[in-house]
Scaffold this motif. Structure first.
Motif, PDB file in Angstrom:
ATOM      1  N   ARG A   9       0.626  -1.098   0.037  1.00  0.00           N
ATOM      2  CA  ARG A   9      -0.007   0.044   0.009  1.00  0.00           C
ATOM      3  C   ARG A   9       1.003   1.502  -0.147  1.00  0.00           C
ATOM      4  N   GLY A  10       1.860   1.347  -0.917  1.00  0.00           N
ATOM      5  CA  GLY A  10       2.790   2.464  -0.825  1.00  0.00           C
ATOM      6  C   GLY A  10       3.851   2.443   0.068  1.00  0.00           C
ATOM      7  N   GLU A  11       3.953   1.768   1.321  1.00  0.00           N
ATOM      8  CA  GLU A  11       4.723   1.809   2.406  1.00  0.00           C
ATOM      9  C   GLU A  11       5.901   0.726   2.115  1.00  0.00           C
ATOM     10  N   LEU A  12       7.309   1.132   2.370  1.00  0.00           N
ATOM     11  CA  LEU A  12       8.229   0.223   2.137  1.00  0.00           C
ATOM     12  C   LEU A  12       8.108  -0.699   3.541  1.00  0.00           C
ATOM     13  N   VAL A  13       8.217  -2.007   3.284  1.00  0.00           N
ATOM     14  CA  VAL A  13       8.572  -2.959   4.373  1.00  0.00           C
ATOM     15  C   VAL A  13       9.725  -3.435   4.151  1.00  0.00           C
ATOM     16  N   GLU A  14      10.751  -3.320   5.154  1.00  0.00           N
ATOM     17  CA  GLU A  14      12.059  -3.710   5.315  1.00  0.00           C
ATOM     18  C   GLU A  14      12.105  -5.094   5.663  1.00  0.00           C
ATOM     19  N   LEU A  15      11.584  -6.147   4.600  1.00  0.00           N
ATOM     20  CA  LEU A  15      11.595  -7.405   4.865  1.00  0.00           C
ATOM     21  C   LEU A  15      12.784  -8.205   5.489  1.00  0.00           C
ATOM     22  N   PRO A  16      14.101  -7.919   4.966  1.00  0.00           N
ATOM     23  CA  PRO A  16      15.211  -8.444   5.448  1.00  0.00           C
ATOM     24  C   PRO A  16      15.511  -8.294   6.945  1.00  0.00           C
ATOM     25  N   SER A  17      15.314  -6.975   7.482  1.00  0.00           N
ATOM     26  CA  SER A  17      15.243  -6.899   9.082  1.00  0.00           C
ATOM     27  C   SER A  17      14.526  -7.816   9.626  1.00  0.00           C
ATOM     28  N   HIS A  18      13.102  -7.852   9.187  1.00  0.00           N
ATOM     29  CA  HIS A  18      12.252  -8.770  10.081  1.00  0.00           C
ATOM     30  C   HIS A  18      12.608  -9.963   9.910  1.00  0.00           C
ATOM     31  N   VAL A  19      13.099 -10.478   8.773  1.00  0.00           N
ATOM     32  CA  VAL A  19      13.493 -12.029   8.477  1.00  0.00           C
ATOM     33  C   VAL A  19      14.772 -12.309   9.746  1.00  0.00           C
ATOM     34  N   GLN A  20      15.710 -11.296   9.558  1.00  0.00           N
ATOM     35  CA  GLN A  20      16.866 -11.288  10.621  1.00  0.00           C
ATOM     36  C   GLN A  20      16.280 -11.403  11.928  1.00  0.00           C
ATOM     37  N   LYS A  21      15.431 -10.820  12.451  1.00  0.00           N
ATOM     38  CA  LYS A  21      14.924 -10.776  13.865  1.00  0.00           C
ATOM     39  C   LYS A  21      14.270 -12.160  14.157  1.00  0.00           C
ATOM     40  N   VAL A  22      13.319 -12.610  13.209  1.00  0.00           N
ATOM     41  CA  VAL A  22      12.629 -13.880  13.347  1.00  0.00           C
ATOM     42  C   VAL A  22      13.790 -15.002  13.423  1.00  0.00           C
TER      43      VAL A  22
END
Length: 105
Positions: A9-22
């Protein structure tokens, strides 16, 4: 593993950081994080090779008045299992005190 940020929805989701935390919550250790630009040769220069979905999201943004660009990189996340630790010595069980069973109550 390769992971790239994406737009929702136009917002950037920094997926690599989320994957790193998980991954760190599951006891994996991050060994390296390498930026990998998806590019290739074109007319004597390196050119961005954005995916179809990145281009569609960028076009939607521009059409809605939000100047967004296709993401020009993905991350290579390298994880490893932590080194094995020695099992607890038998004497460590004494530190936690006696244990009770149902029959003791």
């Amino acid at each position: 593993m390769t992971v790239r940020p994406y737009r929702h929805r136009g917002e950037l989701v920094e997926l690599p950081s989320h994957v790193q935390k998980v991954a760190q919550r599951t006891v994996l250790v991050l060994t390296d994080r390498i930026v990998c630009p998806p590019c290739g040769p074109g007319r004597g220069k390196l050119r961005n090779r954005a995916s179809f979905f990145q281009l569609v999201e960028a076009c939607k943004g521009w059409a809605g008045g939000l100047p967004v660009h296709a993401i020009a990189y993905e991350d290579l996340l390298v994880f490893r299992k932590p080194p094995r630790t020695a099992p607890w010595p038998a004497s460590s069980a004494r530190r936690f005190g006696p244990t009770l069973s149902c029959r003791d109550t």
